[in-house]
Design a protein around this motif. Structure first.
Motif, PDB file in Angstrom:
ATOM      1  N   ARG A 156      39.499 -20.284 -24.345  1.00 20.50           N
ATOM      2  CA  ARG A 156      39.556 -21.706 -24.004  1.00 20.50           C
ATOM      3  C   ARG A 156      40.331 -22.514 -25.065  1.00 20.50           C
ATOM      4  O   ARG A 156      40.963 -23.508 -24.749  1.00 20.50           O
ATOM      5  CB  ARG A 156      38.153 -22.286 -23.845  1.00 20.50           C
ATOM      6  N   ARG A 172      44.631 -21.331 -24.784  1.00 17.93           N
ATOM      7  CA  ARG A 172      45.143 -21.290 -23.414  1.00 17.93           C
ATOM      8  C   ARG A 172      46.634 -20.958 -23.350  1.00 17.93           C
ATOM      9  O   ARG A 172      47.094 -20.346 -22.398  1.00 17.93           O
ATOM     10  CB  ARG A 172      44.853 -22.606 -22.710  1.00 17.93           C
ATOM     11  N   LEU A 196      44.003 -16.992 -17.065  1.00 15.87           N
ATOM     12  CA  LEU A 196      42.970 -17.989 -17.377  1.00 15.87           C
ATOM     13  C   LEU A 196      41.906 -18.048 -16.288  1.00 15.87           C
ATOM     14  O   LEU A 196      40.709 -18.137 -16.593  1.00 15.87           O
ATOM     15  CB  LEU A 196      43.605 -19.365 -17.585  1.00 15.87           C
ATOM     16  N   GLU A 242      37.968 -17.127 -16.814  1.00 14.03           N
ATOM     17  CA  GLU A 242      36.926 -18.070 -16.403  1.00 14.03           C
ATOM     18  C   GLU A 242      35.943 -17.404 -15.438  1.00 14.03           C
ATOM     19  O   GLU A 242      34.720 -17.570 -15.568  1.00 14.03           O
ATOM     20  CB  GLU A 242      37.572 -19.285 -15.732  1.00 14.03           C
ATOM     21  N   TYR A 243      36.465 -16.639 -14.497  1.00 16.36           N
ATOM     22  CA  TYR A 243      35.619 -15.948 -13.522  1.00 16.36           C
ATOM     23  C   TYR A 243      34.726 -14.909 -14.208  1.00 16.36           C
ATOM     24  O   TYR A 243      33.533 -14.809 -13.912  1.00 16.36           O
ATOM     25  CB  TYR A 243      36.510 -15.292 -12.459  1.00 16.36           C
ATOM     26  N   GLU A 256      33.601 -14.904 -17.252  1.00 17.51           N
ATOM     27  CA  GLU A 256      32.521 -15.607 -17.959  1.00 17.51           C
ATOM     28  C   GLU A 256      31.483 -16.152 -16.983  1.00 17.51           C
ATOM     29  O   GLU A 256      30.285 -16.044 -17.222  1.00 17.51           O
ATOM     30  CB  GLU A 256      33.083 -16.746 -18.810  1.00 17.51           C
ATOM     31  N   ALA A 257      31.956 -16.727 -15.883  1.00 18.56           N
ATOM     32  CA  ALA A 257      31.026 -17.301 -14.897  1.00 18.56           C
ATOM     33  C   ALA A 257      30.141 -16.220 -14.284  1.00 18.56           C
ATOM     34  O   ALA A 257      28.952 -16.444 -14.049  1.00 18.56           O
ATOM     35  CB  ALA A 257      31.803 -18.037 -13.804  1.00 18.56           C
ATOM     36  N   LEU A 303      36.349 -21.511  -7.455  1.00 17.74           N
ATOM     37  CA  LEU A 303      36.916 -20.502  -8.348  1.00 17.74           C
ATOM     38  C   LEU A 303      37.169 -19.205  -7.590  1.00 17.74           C
ATOM     39  O   LEU A 303      38.241 -18.602  -7.699  1.00 17.74           O
ATOM     40  CB  LEU A 303      35.983 -20.262  -9.544  1.00 17.74           C
TER      41      LEU A 303
END
Length: 185
Positions: free
Chosen positions: A104, A107, A115, A119-120, A122-123, A135
């Motif tokens: 983050r 970037r 990116l 993000e996916y 981590e989610a 997402l």
């Protein structure tokens, strides 16, 4: 310090696994030694990893970044160490691999697709998962459904690996250090 002995019974299976590990990775992988205390679990895990290695609908670099992001989120030092080694073997830039834990704040090092994948990952790894419809839809539009399924399953597999290795108390086995270019003194 490992929470489980890394000296399982020297069965035929463990002798074969030890030989294969040394031949393939240059050393015996400590997770394999831990799993060696239960041969059925070891065999099932090895089969899973062998089959997952054949999946090819998702770009290998994206897959690896997702795996590293999940390992980083769980804070599995063994997985991060091995992942660095694996990533350099795939031809990923060491500077990119090193930035995964702080993606983050870095970037500019990653593409827009990378990116989204980070993000996916981590989610999905959050407890409880924080994946949003938006997402998932963006990734499906970019990657296609087959690659999205593979991405999701690889992140889940890394969650399994990282959580098991962390619970076993496994830490770095020195893979990343083998990749570093020595500095002249």
């Amino acid at each position: 310090m490992p929470r489980i002995s890394l000296t399982p019974p020297r069965t035929l299976l463990m002798r074969i696994a030890t030989w294969y590990s040394r031949r393939t990775y240059g050393k015996v992988l400590e997770p394999g030694l831990a799993y060696g205390h239960n041969p059925r679990v070891l065999l099932t895990y090895v089969r899973l990893e062998q089959r997952a290695a054949k999946w090819n609908k998702l770009d290998a670099g994206l897959k690896h970044l997702a795996v590293m992001a999940a390992a980083s989120r769980i804070n599995c030092s063994w997985c991060m160490d091995f992942g660095y080694w694996e990533g350099t073997g795939l031809g990923l830039a060491p500077a990119k691999i090193e930035r995964v834990p702080q993606w983050r704040e870095s970037r500019e090092v990653f593409t827009a697709t990378e990116l989204l994948v980070l993000e996916y990952a981590e989610a999905m790894t959050d407890t409880e998962p924080t994946v949003t419809d938006e997402l998932a839809a963006r990734l499906i539009a970019l990657l296609g459904e087959e690659a999205f399924v593979e991405l999701t399953t690889m992140i889940a597999l890394e969650n399994f690996r990282s959580r098991v290795n962390s619970a076993f108390g496994l830490t770095s086995q020195g893979f990343a250090e083998e990749c570093r270019v020595p500095t002249g003194s």
